[in-house]
Write a protein that holds these residues in place. Sequence first.
Motif, short mmCIF file in Angstrom:
data_model
loop_
_atom_site.label_atom_id
_atom_site.label_comp_id
_atom_site.label_asym_id
_atom_site.label_seq_id
_atom_site.Cartn_x
_atom_site.Cartn_y
_atom_site.Cartn_z
N ASN A 145 31.78 43.59 31.88
CA ASN A 145 30.45 43.95 32.39
C ASN A 145 30.56 44.81 33.64
N ASN A 146 31.53 45.70 33.62
CA ASN A 146 31.84 46.52 34.80
C ASN A 146 30.61 47.23 35.35
N ASP A 147 29.93 48.00 34.53
CA ASP A 147 28.79 48.79 34.99
C ASP A 147 27.65 47.91 35.48
N ALA A 148 27.35 46.85 34.73
CA ALA A 148 26.24 45.97 35.11
C ALA A 148 26.50 45.31 36.46
N ILE A 149 27.76 44.97 36.73
CA ILE A 149 28.09 44.29 37.98
C ILE A 149 28.09 45.26 39.15
N THR A 150 28.75 46.40 38.99
CA THR A 150 28.86 47.34 40.12
C THR A 150 27.53 47.95 40.51
N GLN A 151 26.57 47.96 39.58
CA GLN A 151 25.26 48.53 39.88
C GLN A 151 24.25 47.49 40.33
N SER A 152 24.68 46.26 40.50
CA SER A 152 23.79 45.17 40.93
C SER A 152 24.28 44.58 42.25
N PRO A 153 23.62 44.88 43.36
CA PRO A 153 24.05 44.33 44.66
C PRO A 153 24.10 42.80 44.67
N ALA A 154 23.12 42.15 44.06
CA ALA A 154 23.08 40.69 44.07
C ALA A 154 24.25 40.11 43.27
N THR A 155 24.63 40.77 42.17
CA THR A 155 25.75 40.29 41.37
C THR A 155 27.07 40.47 42.12
N ILE A 156 27.22 41.60 42.80
CA ILE A 156 28.43 41.83 43.62
C ILE A 156 28.55 40.74 44.67
N SER A 157 27.45 40.45 45.35
CA SER A 157 27.47 39.41 46.38
C SER A 157 27.84 38.06 45.78
N SER A 158 27.38 37.78 44.57
CA SER A 158 27.70 36.51 43.91
C SER A 158 29.18 36.43 43.56
N VAL A 159 29.76 37.54 43.09
CA VAL A 159 31.19 37.55 42.76
C VAL A 159 32.03 37.32 44.02
N VAL A 160 31.62 37.93 45.12
CA VAL A 160 32.32 37.71 46.40
C VAL A 160 32.26 36.24 46.78
N THR A 161 31.10 35.63 46.60
CA THR A 161 30.94 34.20 46.90
C THR A 161 31.83 33.35 46.00
N ILE A 162 31.90 33.72 44.72
CA ILE A 162 32.77 32.98 43.78
C ILE A 162 34.22 33.03 44.24
N LEU A 163 34.69 34.21 44.58
CA LEU A 163 36.09 34.36 44.99
C LEU A 163 36.38 33.59 46.28
N ASN A 164 35.43 33.59 47.19
CA ASN A 164 35.62 32.83 48.44
C ASN A 164 35.59 31.33 48.17
N ASN A 165 34.75 30.91 47.23
CA ASN A 165 34.75 29.49 46.85
C ASN A 165 36.10 29.08 46.29
N VAL A 166 36.68 29.95 45.46
CA VAL A 166 38.00 29.68 44.89
C VAL A 166 39.05 29.58 45.99
N ALA A 167 39.01 30.54 46.93
CA ALA A 167 39.99 30.52 48.03
C ALA A 167 39.84 29.26 48.87
N ASN A 168 38.60 28.87 49.13
CA ASN A 168 38.36 27.67 49.94
C ASN A 168 38.83 26.41 49.21
N ARG A 169 38.52 26.32 47.91
CA ARG A 169 38.95 25.15 47.13
C ARG A 169 40.47 25.08 47.03
N THR A 170 41.10 26.25 46.87
CA THR A 170 42.57 26.28 46.76
C THR A 170 43.20 25.84 48.07
N THR A 171 42.66 26.29 49.17
CA THR A 171 43.17 25.88 50.48
C THR A 171 42.95 24.40 50.71
N LEU A 172 41.76 23.93 50.35
CA LEU A 172 41.43 22.52 50.55
C LEU A 172 42.35 21.62 49.74
#
Length: 692
Positions: A158-185
């Motif tokens: 869903n490359n185009d749909a994601i890169t053209q949606s600011p809210a979706t980009i922000s959500s993906v960033v949040t997902i990745l940070n959640n993963v990093a936080n859970r991995t560290t924890l």
Amino acid sequence: MQDSLSAGSEVTKEYAETEEKLGELCEGGAEGGRRGIDLEKVLEQVQHSGEPVNIKKDPAKHLRQGVTQAGTTTTAKAIKCTDPPFGIGTINSTVEAPCPSDMVGKLTAVCMEDGKYGDKEDNCVLAPIQDLLHISKEVNESTLPDFLEELENVTVNNNDAITQSPATISSVVTILNNVANRTTLLSLPLSIKSTKHILETAGILTSNGSKSSWDILNKKEKENQSNATTTKSSSSSLLKLFESVSKILVNESFSIVTCFIQLKKTMFTNSFNHSFNFSVEVDIPQAMEIDKPEASGGSQFITIMVFASMDNVLLPKDEDNSSSKVINGKVVLVQTNAKIRNLSVKFHMLNATLGNPECVFWNFTLFDGLGGWSDWGCLLLSHNNETIRCSCNHTTSFSILMSPDSFKDSNMEDITFIGVGISIGSLVICLITEALIWRKISTNTTAFLRHVSIVNIAASLLIANIWFIIGASFTDVEKKNPPACVAATFFIHFFYLAMFFWMLASALLLLYRTVFVFEGGLSKTSMLVIGFALGYATPLIIAVTTMGVTVPSNKYIRGNHVCWLNWEDSKALLAFLVPALLIIAINFIILLVVIYKMLRRRAEKNAAQAGEQHVLVVIARSLAVLTPFFGLTWSLGIGTLIAPKNREIHFAFALCNSLQGCFIWVFGTLLDKKVRSETIKSLSSQDKLMTG
């Protein structure tokens, strides 16, 4: 209170037919709102009747309709906005609309006074990403690998749909940070495979296709900051994610290369050097201390990430919150537990025409956590035609900020200021001369209007030159003052334009008096009003509009601290060049027409017309010299934009531009025989009074 507009809305009995049509329109739910064509027909029928239609809330159909609006009652006359997908809206009301079928969330907009929706916000998130966002908060050791693989698949597919949606980009960033936080924890080291999934996913977020979405996110976060609203920067969070990932990688040497990100983790002992495919070289020349040398045999891991297009994500703002520069190199992240005393990074410039390099790192603490570029601990080692080498005494994320290269030459600056000084002196003499003999030389309407034009041309250029000198005091980087520079630029722009528009007024006067053969036409007062409206009102509108459009985006003045209109980002300089060069072209055409008519009528003139004929000849001669001179001057100005490092063009432009005042005095006043004779008489009479 939200008022739902639905098919089941109650209406007055007088308009039962309208209710039926509205019900038919809204029966399709969100699709009805998107069509918006039938709605306009319904509104036309209602508005023709001139009576209000009361539309009240029907909670049962709120979700089916998908469009909500503040207020409990509206009338047909109050309905102003009808654009899809938001449907009906009243002035200053906030209206919500549903997202496309494959997304969740909502769209919001405000109905503006012009009948159009503005302040639109897109909070729609791709449905699979929203599902993964919920799951990301609970990942564990067993589910993490599959989760990251699924996230990469969804992102890639869903490359185009994601890169053209600011809210979706922000959500993906949040997902990745959640993963990093859970991995560290959970103290889970990231495997090479999981790391690759993260880099592939995050890399898509930095692609060129995502730049417009990041611009929206960064603009929104900047507005929230200015409104003292607590906010979190998605762009800074993405970079922070990579720093977190670099600290939780599996303890082994490996490299990963994707389209947008390169990662290398390796052991080093006392020095390190590596060149990356993204035109970056990292060098640590024997300047380190190992925290636990006995545990690692004197060696330590170092992790380096190089980002091909992180400039699409991060703002180029520095510690002064200025975004006048641009990120002109790849972003490099260096992480190690070793204490680095001297880290050298060589960047290949993205744009070799830029100058004034500044070695910087991303400081996450700036601007209340939004982050920005800082030069603390970093210095410039070398700068050649294509590469920049920086040295820093710490590790983090580095890059280079650069601005449009200004032409620096002390001799050129001396020529400019000497020429401006001569110009100011000439203009002062011109205005004093006009003041001394004003009554004697304004013997008829044409002469009066000619000297009004000359006085205003001289006064406008004089004030512009004074503001030029004031603005020059703000060009020093150490003394930069953006608000004062903006003010200086505005007045320089306005008064330069005023000079050109008064030249146009003078040319139009010449044409008008030639066409009407010195008789009839407009009165002197009418021509004065037209002259001042053209000479000052028109340039004021252009200057204010230019300022209003470009100042909010910080693209009004040049990024290299020169107090003049921006060219590289907003092309604001066109607001001066286009009117100026257009006036020069018009004046040239007028000259040709006037000369032709004057030559044909030379034999027909009578003695009564001789006085005004002389004035017209003087005007024509002045314009014949000043028009090509100013045309040449500002043509050279365009040349400095095309060839910014050409010394000869800069020299010719500086010389011509700085002597404009002198030319106005000589050809506008000094070469007029009547002005010279009256000036000599006036000075002689004053000498006699003083000696007598």
